[in-house]
Design a protein around this motif. Structure first.
Motif, short mmCIF file in Angstrom:
data_model
loop_
_atom_site.label_atom_id
_atom_site.label_comp_id
_atom_site.label_asym_id
_atom_site.label_seq_id
_atom_site.Cartn_x
_atom_site.Cartn_y
_atom_site.Cartn_z
N PRO A 165 0.64 -1.28 -0.05
CA PRO A 165 -0.03 -0.02 0.03
C PRO A 165 0.89 1.34 0.17
O PRO A 165 2.08 1.12 0.73
CB PRO A 165 -0.86 -0.01 1.29
CG PRO A 165 -0.46 -1.49 1.75
CD PRO A 165 0.70 -1.85 1.13
N ASP A 201 -9.91 2.40 -2.52
CA ASP A 201 -9.30 2.19 -1.29
C ASP A 201 -7.98 1.16 -1.44
O ASP A 201 -7.94 0.65 -2.60
CB ASP A 201 -10.37 1.05 -0.64
CG ASP A 201 -11.67 2.16 -0.25
OD1 ASP A 201 -11.39 3.40 0.35
OD2 ASP A 201 -12.65 1.62 -0.55
N GLU A 202 -7.09 1.07 -0.82
CA GLU A 202 -6.12 0.29 -0.91
C GLU A 202 -6.41 -1.02 -0.18
O GLU A 202 -6.81 -1.00 0.69
CB GLU A 202 -5.00 0.95 -0.07
CG GLU A 202 -4.27 2.29 -0.30
CD GLU A 202 -3.13 2.67 0.74
OE1 GLU A 202 -2.05 2.81 0.27
OE2 GLU A 202 -3.54 2.80 2.01
N VAL A 203 -6.17 -1.99 -1.14
CA VAL A 203 -6.33 -3.35 -0.92
C VAL A 203 -4.89 -3.87 -1.12
O VAL A 203 -4.48 -3.72 -2.18
CB VAL A 203 -7.66 -4.14 -1.77
CG1 VAL A 203 -7.77 -5.40 -1.14
CG2 VAL A 203 -8.76 -3.29 -1.79
N ARG A 252 -4.45 -9.78 -6.83
CA ARG A 252 -5.18 -10.83 -5.78
C ARG A 252 -5.76 -12.00 -6.60
O ARG A 252 -5.51 -13.19 -6.11
CB ARG A 252 -6.33 -9.92 -5.13
CG ARG A 252 -5.73 -9.08 -4.09
CD ARG A 252 -7.08 -8.38 -3.35
NE ARG A 252 -7.54 -9.28 -2.36
CZ ARG A 252 -6.91 -9.36 -1.18
NH1 ARG A 252 -6.04 -8.63 -0.95
NH2 ARG A 252 -7.16 -10.36 -0.43
N GLU A 270 -11.73 -15.59 -4.42
CA GLU A 270 -11.06 -14.37 -4.31
C GLU A 270 -12.14 -13.25 -4.61
O GLU A 270 -12.27 -12.33 -4.22
CB GLU A 270 -9.78 -14.35 -4.56
CG GLU A 270 -9.02 -12.92 -4.35
CD GLU A 270 -8.81 -13.06 -2.70
OE1 GLU A 270 -8.49 -13.72 -2.11
OE2 GLU A 270 -9.02 -11.71 -2.23
N MET A 293 -14.10 -10.33 -2.74
CA MET A 293 -13.84 -8.76 -3.00
C MET A 293 -15.16 -8.03 -3.36
O MET A 293 -15.51 -6.91 -2.92
CB MET A 293 -12.91 -8.63 -4.12
CG MET A 293 -11.45 -9.14 -3.77
SD MET A 293 -10.34 -8.54 -5.17
CE MET A 293 -9.80 -6.94 -4.80
N ASN A 348 -16.82 -7.70 -0.13
CA ASN A 348 -16.49 -6.79 1.09
C ASN A 348 -16.47 -5.35 0.41
O ASN A 348 -15.77 -4.29 0.96
CB ASN A 348 -14.97 -7.10 1.44
CG ASN A 348 -15.10 -8.28 2.36
OD1 ASN A 348 -15.06 -8.12 3.67
ND2 ASN A 348 -15.07 -9.51 1.85
N GLU A 354 -14.54 -4.31 -2.15
CA GLU A 354 -13.28 -4.09 -2.58
C GLU A 354 -12.98 -3.69 -3.97
O GLU A 354 -12.23 -3.15 -4.51
CB GLU A 354 -12.42 -5.24 -2.09
CG GLU A 354 -11.99 -5.16 -0.50
CD GLU A 354 -11.59 -6.51 -0.12
OE1 GLU A 354 -11.20 -6.47 1.25
OE2 GLU A 354 -11.35 -7.68 -1.00
N TRP A 369 -2.07 -10.92 -0.35
CA TRP A 369 -2.59 -10.34 -1.65
C TRP A 369 -3.74 -11.23 -2.02
O TRP A 369 -4.33 -10.86 -2.95
CB TRP A 369 -1.45 -10.55 -2.69
CG TRP A 369 -0.31 -9.70 -2.49
CD1 TRP A 369 -0.27 -8.74 -1.41
CD2 TRP A 369 0.76 -9.69 -3.26
NE1 TRP A 369 0.89 -7.83 -1.75
CE2 TRP A 369 1.48 -8.49 -2.92
CE3 TRP A 369 1.26 -10.40 -4.50
CZ2 TRP A 369 2.66 -8.14 -3.60
CZ3 TRP A 369 2.33 -9.91 -5.08
CH2 TRP A 369 3.12 -8.91 -4.74
N THR A 370 -4.11 -12.09 -1.26
CA THR A 370 -5.52 -13.05 -1.34
C THR A 370 -5.72 -13.52 -0.18
O THR A 370 -4.82 -13.59 0.67
CB THR A 370 -5.18 -14.33 -2.56
OG1 THR A 370 -5.92 -15.07 -2.01
CG2 THR A 370 -3.69 -14.63 -2.63
N ARG A 371 -6.86 -13.94 -0.07
CA ARG A 371 -6.99 -14.80 1.23
C ARG A 371 -6.83 -16.10 1.20
O ARG A 371 -7.11 -16.78 2.24
CB ARG A 371 -8.64 -14.78 1.48
CG ARG A 371 -9.27 -13.40 1.64
CD ARG A 371 -10.63 -12.91 1.54
NE ARG A 371 -11.16 -11.63 1.90
CZ ARG A 371 -11.19 -10.60 1.12
NH1 ARG A 371 -10.57 -10.61 -0.04
NH2 ARG A 371 -11.60 -9.46 1.42
#
Lengths: 318, 318
Positions: free
Chosen positions: A126, A187-189, A196, B204, B208, B211, B213, B264-266
């Motif tokens: 980030p 937003d910063e993810v 991701r 993923e 996102m 959430n 994102e 960077w990912t769940r």
């Protein structure tokens, strides 16, 4: 800040770090007609950079160079400070090391003319974590490219807590002018968006190799002969929208929803709430511009055939 | 079992279930010149199937039909038993419901001539869990296609505990003869290979959206303007091999290895042990046939340009 240059008027770009990514940016900006100043601390950086640009040039020429574009417009500077001294935009592409980036961005910030936007190629840090040591942190943003930056259009643009909105907007506009496809994030993810998704594939692939469930060759073939042929036209969401047939994403989620509980990957799925279901269905309707699934299926089929031919052409030319 | 037909001699194929996937198989087998008998319990199945085959036919024609291929070679049977009675190969494509598939495969097994291989399109159930109620379970295998089965080459072939190796080998050979790209797996892994990778992306992406994102549109653009342009030629492993520059996968893992710890990912990454590192490096060397990274980079660049052009062509024709 009145002297701020318009994104479309930029002529001089500095690239700090000239490895695979930084060098790819250099090639991209040269092909788009910019004057590029590069700096990299590695002893062999200048040679490597020259080779990278040389190797990329035929592809860039075929895609179409901007007026005045030339490899001669590259200057390799003796110092970071010299590289950015007259820059109207700075792209930093140092190795992924947070401490290194914090220091480097502070040095870049100190040496770059006021009001000039500084963008980092970071793959996932980030900006909030990187801009702390800068005197003028509001002009720092993330501009995350994909390899090779001279061909893949995507750039993800997002600011940190100390970044100002003007800098994010300016960078997004500049990258568009410079021929990129921009996703501007609010937003910063961590990992932004594309990384991701890509990282989820990558980590599942690493698990499978670590567990002897698949070889590197099988993993790659599973994508190149499979879903990889669908993704250049429609991403994962619209691809599944089409998998639902005439019922689209709604039918797909109702039909395959229970599979989200299956152990098909080591990543646990979120609960498929009514709200998530509706967001996906509505999102697909918006992303498809309300196009009929049948028409999209025809486009997808056309694209798969063309993509397979494109790949065959490259393989045959080997 | 002496009377077993050779994979290359099959003329008559039965498709049980004729929705998006089953109907796609029907279109594929018709285009490859087979006589196809289909059955589906849905009231409107015959009409939907006719529409699906009709819609797919222009693409299949352009790709090149096999000698004697015709939509006229399709018979829609009144019952499952009638559909498979004279089949030399059976492909089952029922909805993803384990109980349903167990019963259906037992019915197919009871009605299909001895020695004929029965393959399931299941997206992720292990054959071990599905073949339990069959009298002759050794001839049942998974033959997992990708949508649309008439265009995407990939079929993942794997048996269950009660399957015999001859059936797995026969099915793999048959699918190759029928124009598919086969990955033959030694062990049952839920979701096989491609679906595990695809599902990791998908889950993923769902997280996102859940959430807030990223939007559906951003998620899809992040792939279609980004890594999705690289994957038709090189899968995720060789793509990262090239990201390592002249040092290949070894340099890539040494450089980006620490990023595996990043959120960077769940999906949590496996430990990057020396053994895993070596397997990835060796796997990339094998998968690339020892090609120099510089040559692969040139191929990749060529492919990205061709793929972008392929997609542009489809978009322009809209």
């Amino acid at each position: 800040m009145n002297a701020r240059i318009a994104p479309g008027s930029v002529r001089r770009v500095a690239c700090v770090g000239a490895g695979v990514i930084g060098g790819g940016w250099v090639a991209h900006f040269l092909a788009r007609g910019y004057q590029v100043t590069a700096w990299d601390p590695a002893a062999d950086a200048e040679d490597k950079l020259a080779r990278l640009v040389e190797a990329a040039w035929p592809a860039l020429t075929e895609l179409g160079l901007a007026e005045g574009a030339s490899q001669q417009n590259l200057t390799v500077a003796d110092s970071l400070e010299q590289a950015v001294a007259e820059a109207e935009f700075v792209q930093e592409s140092a190795p992924e090391d947070l401490e290194l980036k914090r220091d480097l961005l502070a040095r870049i910030d100190a040496a770059t003319p006021a009001g000039v936007v500084i963008s980092s190629s970071t793959s996932g840090y980030p900006m909030t974590d990187m801009q702390q040591r800068c005197t003028d942190p509001q002009r720092l943003v993330v501009g995350h490219p994909f390899n090779p930056p001279y061909l893949i259009p995507l750039v993800e643009v997002v600011g940190g807590e100390l970044s100002e909105q003007w800098a994010v907007d300016w960078a997004a506009e500049f990258f568009e002018v410079a021929g990129k496809h921009v996703i501007k994030m609010d937003d910063e993810v961590p990992g932004f968006i594309a990384n991701r998704l890509q990282e989820a594939i990558w980590r599942e692939a690493l698990h499978m190799v670590a567990n002897g469930e698949a070889t590197v060759e099988q993993l790659d073939a599973s994508i190149t002969a499979g879903p990889g042929l669908r993704w250049p036209l429609f991403g994962p969401c619209l691809t599944f929208h089409l998998a639902g047939g005439e019922g689209g994403m709604a039918h797909m989620l109702d039909h395959f929803g229970p599979s989200l509980k299956s152990p098909w990957t080591r990543l646990e799925a979120p609960e498929l709430t009514d709200d998530l279901r509706d967001r996906m269905v509505r999102g697909c309707e918006e992303a498809s511009g309300g196009a009929a699934v049948a028409d999209m299926v025809a486009d997808r089929d056309r694209a798969i055939i063309e993509v397979m031919r494109a790949v065959d052409k490259v393989k045959e030319a080997r």
